[in-house]
Design an enzyme around this catalytic site. Structure first.
Site, PDB file in Angstrom:
ATOM      1  N   HIS A  48      47.298  37.510  51.092  1.00 24.92           N
ATOM      2  CA  HIS A  48      47.794  37.534  50.366  1.00 24.92           C
ATOM      3  C   HIS A  48      47.189  39.734  49.574  1.00 24.92           C
ATOM      4  O   HIS A  48      48.768  40.214  49.274  1.00 24.92           O
ATOM      5  CB  HIS A  48      47.409  37.276  48.833  1.00 24.92           C
ATOM      6  CG  HIS A  48      47.296  37.799  47.961  1.00 24.92           C
ATOM      7  ND1 HIS A  48      48.259  37.870  46.955  1.00 24.92           N
ATOM      8  CD2 HIS A  48      46.637  38.390  46.575  1.00 24.92           C
ATOM      9  CE1 HIS A  48      47.833  38.357  45.653  1.00 24.92           C
ATOM     10  NE2 HIS A  48      46.766  38.242  45.725  1.00 24.92           N
ATOM     11  N   HIS A  72      41.727  44.698  47.113  1.00 25.25           N
ATOM     12  CA  HIS A  72      41.472  44.153  45.742  1.00 25.25           C
ATOM     13  C   HIS A  72      41.030  42.618  45.568  1.00 25.25           C
ATOM     14  O   HIS A  72      40.630  43.326  44.186  1.00 25.25           O
ATOM     15  CB  HIS A  72      43.091  44.345  45.217  1.00 25.25           C
ATOM     16  CG  HIS A  72      43.908  43.062  44.983  1.00 25.25           C
ATOM     17  ND1 HIS A  72      44.743  43.660  46.660  1.00 25.25           N
ATOM     18  CD2 HIS A  72      43.719  42.117  44.727  1.00 25.25           C
ATOM     19  CE1 HIS A  72      45.139  41.939  45.958  1.00 25.25           C
ATOM     20  NE2 HIS A  72      44.298  41.378  45.455  1.00 25.25           N
ATOM     21  N   GLU A  76      36.233  39.725  43.677  1.00 28.59           N
ATOM     22  CA  GLU A  76      35.594  39.196  42.960  1.00 28.59           C
ATOM     23  C   GLU A  76      35.790  37.709  43.785  1.00 28.59           C
ATOM     24  O   GLU A  76      35.305  37.502  43.447  1.00 28.59           O
ATOM     25  CB  GLU A  76      37.432  38.872  42.798  1.00 28.59           C
ATOM     26  CG  GLU A  76      38.048  37.463  41.476  1.00 28.59           C
ATOM     27  CD  GLU A  76      39.482  37.569  40.843  1.00 28.59           C
ATOM     28  OE1 GLU A  76      39.026  36.090  40.195  1.00 28.59           O
ATOM     29  OE2 GLU A  76      39.513  38.540  40.654  1.00 28.59           O
ATOM     30  N   ASP A  77      36.043  37.655  45.276  1.00 24.51           N
ATOM     31  CA  ASP A  77      35.921  36.177  45.925  1.00 24.51           C
ATOM     32  C   ASP A  77      35.694  36.093  47.011  1.00 24.51           C
ATOM     33  O   ASP A  77      35.175  35.926  47.517  1.00 24.51           O
ATOM     34  CB  ASP A  77      37.907  35.965  46.317  1.00 24.51           C
ATOM     35  CG  ASP A  77      38.474  35.767  45.274  1.00 24.51           C
ATOM     36  OD1 ASP A  77      38.580  35.491  43.891  1.00 24.51           O
ATOM     37  OD2 ASP A  77      40.347  36.270  44.890  1.00 24.51           O
ATOM     38  N   ASP A 139      50.261  42.776  42.237  1.00 23.70           N
ATOM     39  CA  ASP A 139      49.098  41.589  43.236  1.00 23.70           C
ATOM     40  C   ASP A 139      49.796  40.811  42.209  1.00 23.70           C
ATOM     41  O   ASP A 139      50.414  39.760  42.497  1.00 23.70           O
ATOM     42  CB  ASP A 139      48.015  41.900  41.851  1.00 23.70           C
ATOM     43  CG  ASP A 139      47.023  40.865  42.264  1.00 23.70           C
ATOM     44  OD1 ASP A 139      47.248  39.676  43.276  1.00 23.70           O
ATOM     45  OD2 ASP A 139      46.366  39.954  41.240  1.00 23.70           O
ATOM     46  N   ASP A 260      78.788  43.274  28.453  1.00 24.67           N
ATOM     47  CA  ASP A 260      78.954  43.503  29.525  1.00 24.67           C
ATOM     48  C   ASP A 260      77.699  42.386  30.223  1.00 24.67           C
ATOM     49  O   ASP A 260      76.599  43.157  30.428  1.00 24.67           O
ATOM     50  CB  ASP A 260      77.201  44.872  29.182  1.00 24.67           C
ATOM     51  CG  ASP A 260      76.487  43.832  27.747  1.00 24.67           C
ATOM     52  OD1 ASP A 260      76.267  42.408  27.914  1.00 24.67           O
ATOM     53  OD2 ASP A 260      75.574  44.552  27.125  1.00 24.67           O
TER      54      ASP A 260
END
Length: 726
Positions: A48, A72, A76-77, A139, A260
């Site tokens: 990812h 990034h 967090e992980d 992301d 259109d």
């Protein structure tokens, strides 16, 4: 998954000076930190961040942005820390990664709160460096491309809804139409698969039916321009299923009625040739009214420039045509990424196209909590625009449906707070007037003016709503503090005590309040009883006796009978009276609509939970419903300013008028002659001979209303007049 050398080669293809060593170190660091983690699809988790970095490379961004994409999710992980990132990759990278990081470690009450807190942090981060938003969009784009691997339908829909409501509009705001379109299509496929399938089926039918139409139209448009001396590139494309669906919903028309579905883009050498091409096309084909837009002269807030027109073109087809230069086309597709100059210091968020970002910062300043910030941000981000001008010619872009109040707050918060009127194209018009494209607005201000709570009913921008709500909260708290102090003074005085901040400081924790002022305001709001505070400060004090389920409190009580009210007033001459003039209706003190009290009336206050005090006349029938809760009653009166008629109050009259020509004219003339103003009129019964109506009249006091009543009774066309009660 993109391999390490492939990513480096992609970056070097457009930036030969890219820091190859940092890219390699970031790749290896991220791979090591994410280790054996897996995604919902079963792929290694590190795939990812690498794909996000690949998307950023497609945007042709700088090395720092690519490295941020690779890292990034590490904060967090994984067990990575901000300090470690700063040490290994520098403070700039650490700051960018921290800005992108979600607040998943926070304890939040709901998904809405979590979404709001994440957005709050994102706005703060991207206000200093727009690259935070670019990485966040990359992301989200990759997450949407792999959304089908998430098993829970509810979670997929929540992510798709958040993408549609926030991230697609954010992409549009920085001009990244390509990213915006893909985000919308992916979210649309999850939120409304049936609607998307229906549009795609109809588009497929059109392709089969008119397979050669697009090339034929392209060839004829090219020939028309060439005959006029222009060498232009012409290309045609279908609009996306979501954009077609949205137009069908907005215009409430069927697929076949859309004009259109096909759009043709004409690329010319310079701006002068844009207008030359427009003239050739309008000279050759019939223009569709109200379809011409000049975004070159007046660019969109995100910097988008192009000429748009609709014509009945070759083969009688209704088509949309966009005319622009190659530079404009690049800007339209890639937005802020099209002119990336970070190696020279980077684009500043002070530029005009980032005015919306500064508005979000103002909202962030004024919103009391994350949920309200999210509400106002969606208002700010997700609306069509109108373009208006200041008297000096400065362009202000606002959401469609905006009013002069929205315009005033867009100019400056202080201008909005002190706005008393507006000239639209030289004419004084009401503040609730909706603005149109091209309007010139002059705001009239006064230092004595303050925001009115009624403004919130018709403003549409998040910035205006946030500012008005903030003012109301501040003023409301002032009113609650004043009322709460009055209630506590009275209750303590009746038992022979004096209320002190020291005493309240000792018991504030009992009521879960952070400060003495918070406790006093809670009493003023009716959320905490003044008697409860008294017994908390003096625990040995005897509780009041009970009789018939109601507390018998040793205080003077107002009652719905005039005699009892007079008794109560005599028994408590020392009570501090509440000044009613100058208060904002609907806040800490407001007037009951059932009896419309006026200065000069004998009045009584009823404490209403969450609203403060409601003022009633002493003979109001509604008071009977409060007879079992005497602790909610409070004696009030008019101050000297009110008694002199210093304000405008509403008195209500029941009138019977003869059904004959001129009756209403006579009625309004009499009221106007006596300096009254009709604010509302309702006919409640009509017959062949008479009309019964209820009229609200703005007056100074009860004597003023009595004078108007007497004058009306003397008018031949009016058969009966009395003051309306309940």
């Amino acid at each position: 998954m993109i391999r390490q050398f492939e990513l480096v080669e992609r970056v070097h293809s457009y930036d030969p000076d890219a820091d190859e060593d940092m890219l390699n170190r970031a790749y290896v660091y991220g791979l090591k930190k994410h280790g054996t983690q897996l995604r919902a699809s079963g792929d290694p988790y590190f795939s990812h961040p690498v794909e996000v970095a690949g998307i950023l490379a497609e945007m042709r961004l700088d090395t720092s942005s690519i490295v941020t994409g690779l890292l990034h999710d590490t904060l967090e992980d994984t067990d990575a820390t901000r300090e470690e990132l700063a040490r290994l990759f520098g403070e700039e990278i650490a700051k960018l990664v921290d800005g992108v990081t979600k607040l998943s470690r926070l304890e939040v009450q709901s998904e809405t709160t979590k979404e709001a807190e994440n957005l709050r942090k994102l706005v703060l981060a991207m206000s200093t460096d727009i690259r935070v938003l670019l990485v966040k969009l990359a992301d989200r784009l990759h997450n949407m491309r792999t959304l089908q691997h998430i098993k829970e339908p509810a979670r997929r829909r929540r992510i798709a809804r958040e993408t549609m409501d926030l991230y697609a509009p954010l992409a549009s705001r920085i001009g990244m139409e390509r990213v915006k379109r893909e985000l919308e299509e992916l979210a649309f496929a999850e939120l409304n698969p049936d609607g998307r399938a229906s549009v795609q089926a109809r588009l497929g039918y059109l392709r089969e039916k008119g397979e050669q139409i697009v090339p034929q139209i392209e060839a004829e448009l090219t020939r028309t321009l060439k005959d006029g001396g222009l060498d232009a590139q012409v290309s045609g494309r279908e609009k996306t299923p979501y954009s077609i669906w949205r137009k069908m919903q907005q215009k409430n028309v069927s697929f076949e009625q859309l004009a259109d579905i096909m759009a043709f883009r004409i690329i010319v050498a310079d701006t002068a040739q844009c207008y030359q091409a427009l003239g050739l096309l309008h000279g050759r084909y019939q223009m569709l009214p109200q379809r011409f837009k000049d975004y070159i002269s007046v660019p969109k807030p995100n910097g988008y420039r192009s000429l748009h027109t609709g014509v009945i073109g070759p083969h009688g087809q209704r088509i949309e045509i966009q005319i622009r230069t190659a530079e404009m086309a690049e800007q339209a597709e890639r937005g802020v990424a099209a002119h990336w100059i970070y190696k020279q210091g980077g684009p500043s968020t002070d530029a005009p196209q980032y005015a919306w970002l500064r508005s979000l910062m103002d909202i962030l300043d004024k919103a009391p909590d994350a949920a309200e910030f999210l509400e106002h941000t969606k208002l700010e981000m997700f609306q069509d625009q109108v373009f208006c001008f200041t008297p000096k010619g400065k362009l202000i872009s606002l959401p469609r449906g905006a009013t002069p109040i929205d315009f005033a707050y867009a100019v400056h918060s202080q201008v909005g707070d002190t706005c008393v009127g507006a000239k639209i194209n030289g004419r004084m018009l009401p503040l609730r007037t909706q603005l149109q494209n091209g309007d010139q607005i002059e705001i009239v201000t006064s230092k004595a003016q303050t925001p009115s709570p009624t403004w919130e009913r018709f403003v549409v921008t998040g910035k205006a709503k946030a500012a008005i709500r903030r003012f109301i909260r501040v003023r409301q708290r002032e009113q609650y503090l004043q009322l709460g102090r009055s209630l506590l003074d009275k209750t303590f005085h009746e038992e022979g005590y004096e209320v002190t901040d020291k005493g309240l400081e000792g018991v504030k924790a009992n009521f879960k309040q952070a400060s003495v002022d918070d406790l006093i305001a809670n009493v003023g709001a009716g959320l905490t009883g003044s008697r409860e505070v008294l017994t908390a400060v003096y625990p040995g004090l005897k509780q009041p006796r009970k009789q018939g389920g109601a507390d018998i409190v040793p205080i003077s009580r107002a009652r719905s009978k005039a005699g009892k009210a007079r008794e109560a007033a005599k028994k408590d001459n020392g009570q501090r009276q509440i000044a009613l003039t100058g208060l904002i209706p609907g806040m800490a003190v407001h007037f009951a609509r059932c009896c419309h009290p006026l200065p000069g009336d004998r009045i009584v206050g009823i404490i209403t939970t969450g609203k403060g005090v409601t003022i009633h006349t002493i003979d109001c029938a509604t008071l009977e419903s409060f007879s079992d809760t005497p602790e909610r009653w409070i004696d009030v009166g008019w101050d000297s300013v009110s008694d002199s008629g210093g304000g405008a109050y509403t008195g209500r009259l029941k009138i019977t008028v003869s059904n004959q020509p001129g009756s209403l004219s006579s009625l309004s003339t009499v009221i106007a002659r006596h300096e009254g103003n009709i604010s509302n009129l309702r006919i409640v019964n009509r017959s062949m001979d008479f009309f019964d109506m209820v009229i609200d009249v703005e007056v100074a006091d009860v004597k003023h209303l009595a004078d108007i009543t007497a004058a009306l009774r003397a008018t031949p066309a009016i058969n009966a007049v009395e003051r309306a009660r309940n």
